[in-house]
Design an enzyme around this catalytic site. Structure first.
Site, PDB file in Angstrom:
ATOM      1  N   GLU A   8      -9.463  -0.118  16.875  1.00 10.57           N
ATOM      2  CA  GLU A   8      -8.436   0.879  17.146  1.00 10.57           C
ATOM      3  C   GLU A   8      -9.048   2.085  17.855  1.00 10.57           C
ATOM      4  O   GLU A   8     -10.274   2.284  17.873  1.00 10.57           O
ATOM      5  CB  GLU A   8      -7.780   1.304  15.825  1.00 10.57           C
ATOM      6  CG  GLU A   8      -6.664   2.340  15.927  1.00 10.57           C
ATOM      7  CD  GLU A   8      -5.509   1.916  16.825  1.00 10.57           C
ATOM      8  OE1 GLU A   8      -5.706   1.891  18.061  1.00 10.57           O
ATOM      9  OE2 GLU A   8      -4.416   1.641  16.283  1.00 10.57           O
ATOM     10  N   HIS A  20      -2.681  -5.789  11.814  1.00  8.57           N
ATOM     11  CA  HIS A  20      -3.117  -5.930  10.434  1.00  8.57           C
ATOM     12  C   HIS A  20      -2.026  -5.528   9.453  1.00  8.57           C
ATOM     13  O   HIS A  20      -1.076  -4.824   9.799  1.00  8.57           O
ATOM     14  CB  HIS A  20      -4.365  -5.064  10.189  1.00  8.57           C
ATOM     15  CG  HIS A  20      -4.109  -3.608  10.439  1.00  8.57           C
ATOM     16  ND1 HIS A  20      -3.476  -2.779   9.535  1.00  8.57           N
ATOM     17  CD2 HIS A  20      -4.382  -2.829  11.522  1.00  8.57           C
ATOM     18  CE1 HIS A  20      -3.374  -1.565  10.035  1.00  8.57           C
ATOM     19  NE2 HIS A  20      -3.914  -1.561  11.245  1.00  8.57           N
TER      20      HIS A  20
END
Length: 449
Positions: free
Chosen positions: A329, A253
């Site tokens: 994550e 990202h």
């Protein structure tokens, strides 16, 4: 007795997406003078690399046949086909079986063009197949413009002039379909190694390319039966006819406010949005991926920074985003939002344990790297099955991307600390049907410059 005409045919095919916009190129060369006698190229729409390669072979053989009026007569023509496609060379030489339904009719068509005794096949490195490769790319470029390749517009012969030198090729001999004498010697040498791959120093669970970059031979019927049940083969011993891999383009990202401060930002924290810099990065990568035209699906972590990055790409490509929780994550527990130095000061013993063992979790109930690896591996297995043969953009985070790369390489857990992964960087891993994986790219940030 009249000596047969001898030609060299070099052929190639490519697909920008696999499957994706595809084209082929082929050139017929005089092996004595190195002169280009004929060229062929065509944009063929959406297809796989293998289909394009076979169509290049067919076009090259037809071009060679057209140069000799009585080419179908026995002994009138001898053609040495040189390609950098291990799959096509081994299948057309009869050493590998043709299992894929898309390949069978193409191989049959190629075999009918000239008598079997007139054609031999030789694998060459890609850098020695530049003329055909350039023709294939010219054809794909023309297709992107909505046109077809025109010989008058081609510069392939000029751009690859150095490859047109006379070729010191051995006379055509040996059984039909056999490759050059050098390849035969290589196969004989390999046969004496009880099936072991040359220079096989990689660990058994390491990933290798499905198509080796050197001439090799598939396992024979006399190989030990146990060979069929061992771990995935690597290197020269890779299994044939695997079809197109599932290719994961791994996009980290864009930046958040926490990124430049190097703070722990996992799945157990504040779920920050992209910063202005991160939004700009997302637009840049969206433009780069649109220009490549290879992405067929988009899958994202559920965290906001990934969804926003994926959304920018999806809007540019006209695709939908599928959310996959397994791509989230690591949960960094009590370390969320802290810098490394702050964690060292407050939780020094836990940090040392975490750095020393993949089984150690962050303070306060976070995830260990071992737990993340199991989660990511399970997600990988689901996605490779769902997207077999397709190119998929996975928008995710540092730990999942490093984990996928580490597992593909068969590297130990400590390798996680030896990889750099920048915000909005691109990596890529291809997964083949036999269980092998090939790391294609790591931490590419060229689109941000």
């Amino acid at each position: 007795m009249t000596q047969p005409r001898q030609f060299v045919v070099e052929a190639d095919g490519g697909s920008r997406g696999n499957p994706g916009p595809a084209g082929y190129g082929a050139v017929v060369i005089d092996p004595v003078t190195g002169e280009t006698l004929a060229e062929a190229a065509e944009y063929i729409g959406v297809a796989t690399n293998n289909v394009a390669e076979y169509k290049g072979l067919i076009a090259g053989l037809k071009a060679a046949r057209a140069l000799v009026p009585d080419a179908s007569a026995d002994g009138a023509l001898r053609v040495r086909v040189r390609m950098d496609s291990k799959l096509v060379v081994e299948q057309m030489s009869g050493r590998w079986k043709i299992k894929h339904p898309d390949m069978k009719p193409l191989a049959a068509e190629a075999a009918r063009i000239l008598p079997p005794s007139a054609v031999t096949y030789e694998w060459i490195p890609r850098e020695k197949n530049k003329h055909a490769d350039r023709l294939a790319n010219e054809a794909m470029d023309a297709g992107r413009r909505g046109e077809q390749w025109e010989p008058s517009a081609s510069t392939a012969s000029l751009d690859t002039r150095g490859s047109g030198a006379a070729m010191d090729l051995p006379p055509v001999s040996g059984p039909p379909g056999d490759a050059a004498a050098g390849a035969a010697r290589a196969r004989a040498a390999l046969a004496g190694r009880t099936g072991a791959a040359p220079d096989a120093t990689a660990p058994a669970d390491a990933a290798g390319p499905a198509q080796a970059a050197a001439t090799s031979t598939a396992p024979t019927d006399t190989a030990p039966a146990a060979a069929a049940t061992t771990a995935p083969q690597v290197g020269w011993a890779a299994a044939p006819d695997l079809g197109a891999p599932a290719t994961f383009v791994l996009l980290r990202h864009g930046e958040t406010a926490l990124t430049p401060e190097k703070r722990f930002s996992g799945s157990g924290g504040s779920d920050p949005e992209l910063s202005a810099v991160g939004r700009r990065q997302a637009e840049l990568i969206a433009g780069a991926l649109a220009a490549r035209g290879t992405i067929e699906e988009i899958v994202s972590s559920p965290l906001r920074r990934c969804r926003e990055t994926a959304g920018a790409v999806a809007a540019r490509l006209g695709l939908e985003v599928r959310i996959e929780d397994g791509l989230r994550e690591t949960d960094f527990g009590a370390w969320e939002g802290l810098t490394f130095a702050e964690v060292r000061e407050r939780h020094g013993a836990d940090l040392d344990a975490w750095l020393g063992s993949a089984k150690a979790a962050p303070t306060g109930g976070g995830e260990s790297f071992a737990e993340v690896a199991r989660r990511v591996a399970a997600t990988r297995d689901r996605l490779t099955t769902r997207y077999a043969g397709r190119t998929v953009l996975l928008v995710t985070h540092v730990t999942p991307i490093k984990t996928l790369v580490r597992l593909a390489l068969g590297a130990p857990p400590e390798a996680m600390f030896r990889m750099e992964l920048s915000a909005a960087s691109v990596s890529a891993v291809a997964y083949y049907a036999d269980g092998n994986a090939s790391v294609r790219l790591l931490n590419d940030t060229s689109h941000l410059r």
